[in-house]
Design a protein around this motif. Structure first.
Motif, mmCIF file in Angstrom:
data_model
loop_
_atom_site.group_PDB
_atom_site.id
_atom_site.type_symbol
_atom_site.label_atom_id
_atom_site.label_comp_id
_atom_site.label_asym_id
_atom_site.label_seq_id
_atom_site.Cartn_x
_atom_site.Cartn_y
_atom_site.Cartn_z
ATOM 1 N N SER A 17 0.825 -1.201 0.000
ATOM 2 C CA SER A 17 0.000 0.000 0.000
ATOM 3 C C SER A 17 0.861 1.253 0.000
ATOM 4 O O SER A 17 2.000 1.245 0.500
ATOM 5 C CB SER A 17 -0.897 0.018 1.255
ATOM 6 N N VAL A 64 -9.092 0.233 -10.756
ATOM 7 C CA VAL A 64 -8.678 0.502 -9.369
ATOM 8 C C VAL A 64 -9.835 0.413 -8.384
ATOM 9 O O VAL A 64 -9.624 0.560 -7.174
ATOM 10 C CB VAL A 64 -7.986 1.878 -9.228
ATOM 11 N N ARG A 67 -9.734 -1.020 -4.713
ATOM 12 C CA ARG A 67 -8.344 -0.997 -4.235
ATOM 13 C C ARG A 67 -7.895 0.413 -3.849
ATOM 14 O O ARG A 67 -7.132 0.568 -2.896
ATOM 15 C CB ARG A 67 -7.412 -1.540 -5.325
ATOM 16 N N MET A 83 -3.872 3.792 -1.829
ATOM 17 C CA MET A 83 -3.731 2.726 -2.812
ATOM 18 C C MET A 83 -3.367 1.431 -2.092
ATOM 19 O O MET A 83 -2.296 1.343 -1.475
ATOM 20 C CB MET A 83 -2.654 3.090 -3.837
ATOM 21 N N LEU A 86 -1.584 -3.140 -4.343
ATOM 22 C CA LEU A 86 -0.935 -2.600 -5.544
ATOM 23 C C LEU A 86 -0.416 -3.716 -6.432
ATOM 24 O O LEU A 86 0.034 -4.780 -5.959
ATOM 25 C CB LEU A 86 0.184 -1.660 -5.141
ATOM 26 N N ASP A 90 0.242 -0.928 -11.810
ATOM 27 C CA ASP A 90 -0.035 0.388 -11.238
ATOM 28 C C ASP A 90 1.192 1.304 -11.302
ATOM 29 O O ASP A 90 1.101 2.483 -10.949
ATOM 30 C CB ASP A 90 -0.478 0.254 -9.780
ATOM 31 N N VAL A 125 5.781 -0.428 -8.444
ATOM 32 C CA VAL A 125 5.342 -1.650 -7.770
ATOM 33 C C VAL A 125 6.152 -2.801 -8.351
ATOM 34 O O VAL A 125 5.974 -3.175 -9.510
ATOM 35 C CB VAL A 125 3.838 -1.895 -7.952
#
Length: 127
Positions: A17, A64, A67, A83, A86, A90, A125
Motif C-alpha cells: 500500500s 482501481v 483498491r 492505494m 498494488l 499500477d 510496484v
C-alpha cells in the motif's frame, strides 16, 4: 493560479500500500474538483480517481475500484489517494489536477477538463 504539490510515491512490493497526498498550500481547495491521473512510460495519461469540491462525489476507473480510495480534507487543504493491493501495472508517475468547480456536482473525468497540475510523484510496484 492553483499550485498543487504531490508526495507519497515510492517503491512498494506487489500487494502493498501507499498513500499519495496532493497539497494546495495557500489556496481555497474547497473551490476545486480534483482528479488523480497516472502515466506509465510510453503510454498516455490515464484518469484514476476523481473527487468533487465538497467530497460528495467520487469516481474511479474500473481497474482501481475496490483498491484505491480518494478523499479530501478541505481544512488541511489536502487530497489523498489511498492505494491498496498494488499491482505491477499500477507503476506510473501519478499526478493530481484541479479545476475550478462551479458547484458540488461538477466533476470532470478527462484530463482536458483540468487546468492546474502538480509535478507528479513516481510509484513503482515491483518485487
Amino acid at each position: 493560479q492553483l499550485r498543487l504539490v504531490e508526495s507519497g510515491g515510492g517503491l512498494v512490493q506487489p500487494g502493498g500500500s501507499l498513500r499519495l497526498s496532493c497539497a494546495a498550500p495557500g489556496f481555497k481547495l474547497n473551490e476545486y474538483a480534483v482528479g488523480w491521473f497516472r502515466q506509465a512510460p510510453g503510454q498516455g495519461r490515464e484518469g484514476v480517481a476523481y473527487i468533487s469540491r465538497n467530497g460528495g462525489r467520487t469516481l474511479y476507473v474500473d481497474s482501481v475500484k475496490g483498491r484505491f480510495t480518494i478523499s479530501r480534507d478541505n481544512v488541511e487543504k489536502v487530497v489523498y489517494l489511498q492505494m491498496n493491493s498494488l499491482k505491477p501495472e499500477d507503476t506510473a508517475v501519478y499526478y493530481c489536477a484541479g479545476d475550478d468547480a462551479p458547484n458540488n456536482d461538477y466533476l470532470p473525468t478527462h484530463h482536458e477538463g483540468y487546468d492546474w497540475w502538480g509535478q507528479g510523484t513516481q510509484v513503482t510496484v515491483s518485487s
